[in-house]
Write a protein that holds these residues in place. Sequence first.
Motif, PDB file in Angstrom:
ATOM      1  N   UNK A 135      34.343  44.386  34.977  1.00 53.82           N
ATOM      2  CA  UNK A 135      34.145  45.202  36.168  1.00 53.82           C
ATOM      3  C   UNK A 135      33.854  44.607  37.699  1.00 53.82           C
ATOM      4  N   UNK A 136      33.562  43.399  37.598  1.00 58.08           N
ATOM      5  CA  UNK A 136      33.454  42.735  39.127  1.00 58.08           C
ATOM      6  C   UNK A 136      34.891  42.341  39.638  1.00 58.08           C
ATOM      7  N   UNK A 137      35.912  42.267  38.911  1.00 56.93           N
ATOM      8  CA  UNK A 137      37.042  41.745  39.241  1.00 56.93           C
ATOM      9  C   UNK A 137      38.058  42.907  40.101  1.00 56.93           C
ATOM     10  N   UNK A 138      38.894  42.263  40.942  1.00 57.77           N
ATOM     11  CA  UNK A 138      39.765  43.278  41.630  1.00 57.77           C
ATOM     12  C   UNK A 138      41.129  42.665  41.072  1.00 57.77           C
ATOM     13  N   UNK A 143      36.014  33.584  35.853  1.00 60.71           N
ATOM     14  CA  UNK A 143      36.509  35.130  35.632  1.00 60.71           C
ATOM     15  C   UNK A 143      37.902  35.018  36.226  1.00 60.71           C
ATOM     16  N   UNK A 144      38.343  34.588  37.322  1.00 63.81           N
ATOM     17  CA  UNK A 144      39.509  34.954  37.926  1.00 63.81           C
ATOM     18  C   UNK A 144      40.521  34.199  36.919  1.00 63.81           C
ATOM     19  N   UNK A 145      40.439  33.053  36.458  1.00 60.85           N
ATOM     20  CA  UNK A 145      41.277  32.442  35.821  1.00 60.85           C
ATOM     21  C   UNK A 145      41.521  33.117  34.402  1.00 60.85           C
ATOM     22  N   UNK A 146      40.297  33.725  33.696  1.00 58.94           N
ATOM     23  CA  UNK A 146      40.463  34.428  32.598  1.00 58.94           C
ATOM     24  C   UNK A 146      41.228  35.685  32.585  1.00 58.94           C
ATOM     25  N   UNK A 147      40.886  36.376  33.577  1.00 63.87           N
ATOM     26  CA  UNK A 147      41.763  37.724  33.882  1.00 63.87           C
ATOM     27  C   UNK A 147      43.055  37.501  34.215  1.00 63.87           C
ATOM     28  N   UNK A 148      43.454  36.392  35.038  1.00 64.70           N
ATOM     29  CA  UNK A 148      44.768  36.117  35.171  1.00 64.70           C
ATOM     30  C   UNK A 148      45.485  35.860  33.957  1.00 64.70           C
ATOM     31  N   UNK A 149      45.089  35.168  33.184  1.00 65.66           N
ATOM     32  CA  UNK A 149      45.699  34.865  31.675  1.00 65.66           C
ATOM     33  C   UNK A 149      45.980  35.983  30.902  1.00 65.66           C
TER      34      UNK A 149
END
Length: 437
Positions: A397-400, A424-430
Amino acid sequence: MKYGTDGFRGPVDTHVTSEFCLKLGFHTGCLLKDKGYESVIIGKDTRVSGYMLESALQAGFISAGIDVKLAGPIPTPAVSFLTSTYSGQFGVVISASHNPFQDNGIKFFNRHGRKISEEFENLITEKVNLPIKPVPVSKLGKAFRIDSATGRYIEYCKSTLRGASNLRGSTILVDAAHGANYKITPMLLEELGAKVIRINCEPDGFNINKASAVLEQDKFKKYAKEYEFDFCAAVDGDGDRLVLSDSSGNVFNGDDVIYTIAKRNKSQAKDKSDAVVGTDMTNEGVVEALNKIGIDFFRTKVGDKYISRELVSRDLNLGGETSGHIIQREFSESGDANIALIQSLAALKELETTLKDIQSKIDYKPNILETIEVDDQNIIENKSFKDSVNSIEKKFPSSRISVRKSGTEISKIRVMVESNSDDEVKTVLEEIKSLVV
């Protein structure tokens, strides 16, 4: 050639594309006559196919009874400027922006110097493949050259400073990407008193955007090691996008430019609205920094035409993209690298600050933007894909997250992820990449 978010564009097939442009010029010309237009201004960047497409478009417009004024190689914002200052004009730019020379595209501007409406885009698309029925010979249009286009545009850019600033004593390295600004940006800066170092200012029709700093930003550090300068200004092939660096090669993108100009405008009470427009790509740290100095922020979809429409709708002056398209409506209705450059430098001087100090005022959120090759861009329109992205957003939820089709490359999508931590950025991107790769 297909229609995309920034006009008609795609790889150039010499026969198919020429025929397409002939039809495009004719049917657009017929629609323009119904809207009261009498002539069009055509500008182009430096890629070799521009000569062919210019001739085909010219023939199409003339066969519809529309006069054509040829501005030659000139940046996109110059065409926007000319259409808004000549009476009753429509603007055409032949360019594929930052794409390689094998591609080309076409952008349209209305009499206000703004990109045309979606309604008009759709109307053109409906008619573009219909047969051509030229007007009688007595009603054909004519063609003229605008020999003064470059000089008029440079003088206008200079006039935006209104005598408040000059660049005497400054050394500026210009990387023009062998594009439409290869003469104009250096001439503009020299006429304002700067010493100019020219890089990538020798177009041959095939080298546009090749090894340019606006696309390969590690070159800013390379230039800083090889040359002595105060600023490095990199522009893209069609001249509507600016990326800056300081003497050490530290990159200063569109978000930084927006913050700088907005802060200057507020300090001078130039904008009564105290609000600016950005896109889904704009870093949330920039939004927070703007809010701290009393400036509101509104987001749009990615694309300078969406920024333009939002600015007009809200009657605002300033907007831009992280990539470097900056619109200042008091000067131009189009993203303009040259005006953004001289206004940024003037703002730094008036605020008595530096690029490094500006960036220290912004707490940038960890952010990744990645371009992904896909078989079909429409995969991101599938319900299953959208549902999966929604699930990822709920999980983090903290990601855009922003997933969109490339506006200039028909086989690619752009994915942006921003969050409070690099991990978190890297995890979401993957997780998003796993949906399409």
